[in-house]
Design a protein around this motif. Structure first.
Motif: not given
Length: 312
Positions: A125, A141, A248
């Motif tokens: 991510v 993301a 992320p």
């Protein structure tokens, strides 16, 4: 279609709590009538069904189609395609509605079609670069699928702030702390970072921050190494660490596990600050050792949680 009733889409909450510390997340994929694929964390979604009758109301923000009554509660319904101002969207409202719970708020998102749930590693991510740049940070993301293609993960917090305005922070009493008391926090949301900074400023503490879990862990290791090198107590450098759950590259659960496994951080409390405020997420935080869990975004609750942990 109700997510709870469809076992192909949603397993039990207990099964999902086992994701804590695995650096994995589950994303519900959906479309808005274009070729783009969008996603939202499964923990944010309460149910999915056909779009019900929507009561139109005047003077609503862009994209807010009106209100519905859902089991006795009146909630706003937002057309994501309209709000994102996407081009090439089929006419008419989305035929499917996702009911999302986020930061103690419930609202409906109109979408074109719900696809499936995928499980991905957080290290896949990535922060968005050029995807939907015209939407002013509404994508938090991007995930690259194994078979090719990208999934844009919506920043629901930013969407709420843009549609309904940011919550006002009321008067918060300063904490009884030394002038050099410092808090380290990490959050990938611009809105959240701004609001957290406001609370910490009102508490009267210095602060440093990172924008994702991997960046936070790298910086925290550097701070710990420096403190060790000069022979100071790390808690004099960082009184408390505040982590987001969803981030992320490395999520807040893995970050917390790393912190708690490193003896250099002994005595430094970790507080998880998350829009995922269900009991399941609290259980996930507890399983990795967080010292406290507070739901976004209640400024008073955040201040009340942090104050006893940072005061001497």
């Amino acid at each position: 279609m109700n997510l709870v009733e469809n076992k192909n889409l949603l397993d039990s909450v207990d099964a999902r709590t086992r994701l804590a510390g695995s650096n994995k997340m589950e994303i519900l994929l959906f479309s808005l009538g274009t070729r783009e694929i969008f996603g939202i964390n499964v923990f944010k979604v309460r149910e999915v069904g056909r779009t019900p009758h929507i009561t139109k109301t005047p003077n609503m923000p862009r994209g807010v189609e009106g209100l519905i009554s859902l089991r006795g509660n009146v909630i706003p319904v937002l057309s994501l395609a309209s709000f994102l101002q996407l081009e090439g969207v089929p006419p008419g409202l989305g035929k499917t509605m996702m009911v999302a719970e986020y930061s103690k708020r419930t609202l409906g998102f109109l979408v074109h079609e719900v696809d499936r749930i995928i499980r991905v590693d957080w290290d896949r991510v990535k922060a968005p670069e050029s995807v939907l740049t015209a939407n002013h940070g509404l994508i938090t993301a991007v995930i690259e699928l194994e078979g090719g293609g990208l999934v844009s993960i919506l920043d629901v917090e930013q969407i709420l702030a843009n549609a309904f305005g940011e919550a006002m922070i009321v008067d918060i009493l300063p904490a009884r702390v030394d002038p050099d008391t410092s808090v380290f926090f990490v959050d990938d949301s611009v809105v959240a970072r701004r609001k957290i900074s406001e609370v910490l400023d009102k508490l009267g503490v210095r602060h440093k921050h990172a924008t994702n879990g991997m960046e936070a862990w790298t910086r925290l290791q550097g701070i710990a190494a420096h403190a060790q090198q000069i022979g100071t107590n790390l808690r004099d450098e960082i009184r408390l660490i505040l982590v987001d759950a969803e981030m992320p590259e490395m999520d807040g659960y893995v970050l917390t596990k790393n912190i708690k496994a490193d003896p250099r951080f002994e005595g430094v409390p970790v507080v998880m600050h998350s829009s995922l405020s269900s009991e399941a997420n609290r259980a996930m935080g507890k399983s990795v050792g967080v010292d406290a869990y507070v739901a976004k975004f209640d400024a008073e609750a955040l201040a009340d949680t942090l104050r006893p942990l940072i005061e001497r």
